[in-house]
Design a protein around this motif. Structure first.
Motif, PDB file in Angstrom:
ATOM      1  N   ILE A  60       0.884  -1.159   0.000  1.00 11.29           N
ATOM      2  CA  ILE A  60       0.000   0.000   0.000  1.00 11.29           C
ATOM      3  C   ILE A  60       0.922   1.208   0.000  1.00 11.29           C
ATOM      4  N   ALA A  61       0.657   2.182  -0.861  1.00  9.21           N
ATOM      5  CA  ALA A  61       1.395   3.446  -0.858  1.00  9.21           C
ATOM      6  C   ALA A  61       0.433   4.542  -0.419  1.00  9.21           C
ATOM      7  N   GLY A  62       0.814   5.270   0.619  1.00 10.14           N
ATOM      8  CA  GLY A  62      -0.035   6.336   1.150  1.00 10.14           C
ATOM      9  C   GLY A  62       0.563   7.692   0.890  1.00 10.14           C
ATOM     10  N   ILE A  63      -0.311   8.644   0.543  1.00 14.58           N
ATOM     11  CA  ILE A  63       0.122  10.014   0.274  1.00 14.58           C
ATOM     12  C   ILE A  63       0.170  10.799   1.576  1.00 14.58           C
ATOM     13  N   ASP A  64       1.248  11.533   1.748  1.00 14.92           N
ATOM     14  CA  ASP A  64       1.512  12.414   2.903  1.00 14.92           C
ATOM     15  C   ASP A  64       0.343  13.367   3.108  1.00 14.92           C
ATOM     16  N   ALA A  65      -0.268  13.437   4.224  1.00 15.89           N
ATOM     17  CA  ALA A  65      -0.013  12.729   5.456  1.00 15.89           C
ATOM     18  C   ALA A  65      -1.197  11.845   5.841  1.00 15.89           C
ATOM     19  N   ARG A  66      -2.401  12.249   5.469  1.00 12.07           N
ATOM     20  CA  ARG A  66      -3.560  11.459   5.907  1.00 12.07           C
ATOM     21  C   ARG A  66      -3.645  10.103   5.219  1.00 12.07           C
ATOM     22  N   GLY A  67      -3.053   9.965   4.054  1.00 10.03           N
ATOM     23  CA  GLY A  67      -2.987   8.658   3.410  1.00 10.03           C
ATOM     24  C   GLY A  67      -2.154   7.669   4.209  1.00 10.03           C
ATOM     25  N   PHE A  68      -1.247   8.190   5.045  1.00  8.57           N
ATOM     26  CA  PHE A  68      -0.444   7.321   5.914  1.00  8.57           C
ATOM     27  C   PHE A  68      -1.334   6.582   6.912  1.00  8.57           C
ATOM     28  N   ILE A  69      -2.333   7.275   7.427  1.00  9.17           N
ATOM     29  CA  ILE A  69      -3.198   6.691   8.458  1.00  9.17           C
ATOM     30  C   ILE A  69      -3.961   5.497   7.897  1.00  9.17           C
ATOM     31  N   PHE A  70      -4.689   5.736   6.805  1.00 12.95           N
ATOM     32  CA  PHE A  70      -5.491   4.668   6.212  1.00 12.95           C
ATOM     33  C   PHE A  70      -4.600   3.597   5.579  1.00 12.95           C
ATOM     34  N   LYS A 119      10.266  -6.672  -4.294  1.00 13.39           N
ATOM     35  CA  LYS A 119       9.242  -7.424  -5.028  1.00 13.39           C
ATOM     36  C   LYS A 119       9.134  -6.874  -6.450  1.00 13.39           C
ATOM     37  N   PRO A 120       9.885  -7.432  -7.402  1.00  9.43           N
ATOM     38  CA  PRO A 120       9.803  -6.942  -8.783  1.00  9.43           C
ATOM     39  C   PRO A 120       8.363  -6.980  -9.310  1.00  9.43           C
ATOM     40  N   ASN A 121       7.992  -5.954 -10.053  1.00  7.20           N
ATOM     41  CA  ASN A 121       6.636  -5.827 -10.611  1.00  7.20           C
ATOM     42  C   ASN A 121       5.556  -5.847  -9.537  1.00  7.20           C
ATOM     43  N   ALA A 122       5.860  -5.241  -8.404  1.00  7.79           N
ATOM     44  CA  ALA A 122       4.926  -5.215  -7.271  1.00  7.79           C
ATOM     45  C   ALA A 122       3.590  -4.598  -7.666  1.00  7.79           C
ATOM     46  N   ARG A 123       2.535  -5.157  -7.086  1.00  5.01           N
ATOM     47  CA  ARG A 123       1.178  -4.635  -7.252  1.00  5.01           C
ATOM     48  C   ARG A 123       0.893  -3.718  -6.067  1.00  5.01           C
ATOM     49  N   VAL A 124       0.590  -2.449  -6.375  1.00  2.00           N
ATOM     50  CA  VAL A 124       0.478  -1.431  -5.337  1.00  2.00           C
ATOM     51  C   VAL A 124      -0.876  -0.738  -5.390  1.00  2.00           C
ATOM     52  N   LEU A 125      -1.473  -0.564  -4.215  1.00  2.00           N
ATOM     53  CA  LEU A 125      -2.679   0.246  -4.060  1.00  2.00           C
ATOM     54  C   LEU A 125      -2.252   1.603  -3.523  1.00  2.00           C
ATOM     55  N   LEU A 126      -2.666   2.670  -4.187  1.00  2.00           N
ATOM     56  CA  LEU A 126      -2.433   4.035  -3.728  1.00  2.00           C
ATOM     57  C   LEU A 126      -3.631   4.455  -2.901  1.00  2.00           C
ATOM     58  N   ILE A 127      -3.394   5.111  -1.749  1.00  2.00           N
ATOM     59  CA  ILE A 127      -4.512   5.521  -0.900  1.00  2.00           C
ATOM     60  C   ILE A 127      -4.278   6.911  -0.322  1.00  2.00           C
ATOM     61  N   ASP A 128      -5.379   7.652  -0.200  1.00  2.00           N
ATOM     62  CA  ASP A 128      -5.378   8.953   0.461  1.00  2.00           C
ATOM     63  C   ASP A 128      -6.782   9.205   1.000  1.00  2.00           C
ATOM     64  N   ASP A 129      -6.916  10.240   1.806  1.00  2.00           N
ATOM     65  CA  ASP A 129      -8.217  10.515   2.403  1.00  2.00           C
ATOM     66  C   ASP A 129      -9.201  11.135   1.423  1.00  2.00           C
ATOM     67  N   LEU A 130      -8.705  11.982   0.494  1.00  2.00           N
ATOM     68  CA  LEU A 130      -9.609  12.747  -0.345  1.00  2.00           C
ATOM     69  C   LEU A 130      -8.967  13.028  -1.697  1.00  2.00           C
ATOM     70  N   ILE A 131      -9.781  13.007  -2.733  1.00  2.00           N
ATOM     71  CA  ILE A 131      -9.321  13.447  -4.050  1.00  2.00           C
ATOM     72  C   ILE A 131     -10.171  14.639  -4.467  1.00  2.00           C
ATOM     73  N   ALA A 132      -9.484  15.715  -4.844  1.00  2.00           N
ATOM     74  CA  ALA A 132     -10.146  16.920  -5.343  1.00  2.00           C
ATOM     75  C   ALA A 132      -9.808  17.065  -6.820  1.00  2.00           C
ATOM     76  N   THR A 133      -8.775  17.831  -7.152  1.00  2.00           N
ATOM     77  CA  THR A 133      -8.389  17.996  -8.557  1.00  2.00           C
ATOM     78  C   THR A 133      -7.561  16.829  -9.071  1.00  2.00           C
TER      79      THR A 133
END
Length: 182
Positions: A60-70, A119-133
């Motif tokens: 899981i990859a989380g965007i700074d900073a609230r994406g870190f929590i989830f 992990k070559p060719n890793a499968r990653v989920l990107l997560i954050d609290d909110l998407i605006a633009t």
């Protein structure tokens, strides 16, 4: 997988609107009230676990900073690693970076160059609290791919659909949001 009406009611009921933050005319969607509500946070995390448990994710990859929590919580639940995507200059090792547009200028985010090397060719989920633009999320998804992994989906607790961020991001990766605000 969609939220049940009860799950939606619990999550939406835990969110707070803050008028005129960070500037006049903006209605800020505050998730701190979701985080300090054990039932709402539990419903959110259980829903995300159920949705993503069969995705065969590596990170899981989380965007700074609230994406870190989830992101960190979900990674632990799924038994996989968590990778932070941070603002420029905040990571201690060699990084790769991606610039993105703001209303008045640019900003930049980074990821460690070896974030997915185990992990070559890793499968990653990107997560954050909110998407605006979607500027930050687009840059983050591109960074994941540049680092040698595959961003299989981007997940957000809230999507502000009137700003087209989800639509813009879908050209890079599929998008899932729990709550949509029109």
């Amino acid at each position: 997988m969609t939220l049940s009406s009860l799950e939606r009611k619990i999550i939406e009921g835990s969110l707070r609107d803050v008028k005129d933050f960070p500037k006049p005319g903006i209605i800020f969607k505050d998730i701190t009230t979701l985080l300090n509500n054990a039932e709402a946070f539990g419903v959110t995390m259980n829903h995300l676990y159920q949705k993503y448990k069969e995705y065969n994710l590596d990170y899981i990859a989380g965007i700074d900073a609230r994406g870190f929590i989830f992101g960190a919580a979900l990674a632990q639940m799924l038994g996989i690693g968590f990778v932070p995507i941070r603002k420029k200059g905040k990571l201690p090792y060699t990084t790769i970076s991606e610039k993105y547009s703001l209303e008045y200028g640019f900003d930049e985010i980074e990821i460690h160059i070896d974030a997915f090397s185990a992990k070559p060719n890793a499968r990653v989920l990107l997560i954050d609290d909110l998407i605006a633009t979607g500027g930050t999320a687009n840059a983050a998804a591109r960074l994941i791919n540049q680092a040698g992994a595959s961003c299989v989906e981007a997940c957000f607790i809230i999507a502000l659909t009137f700003l087209d961020g989800q639509k813009n991001l879908q050209s890079v990766t599929p998008v899932y949001s729990l709550i949509e605000v029109a």
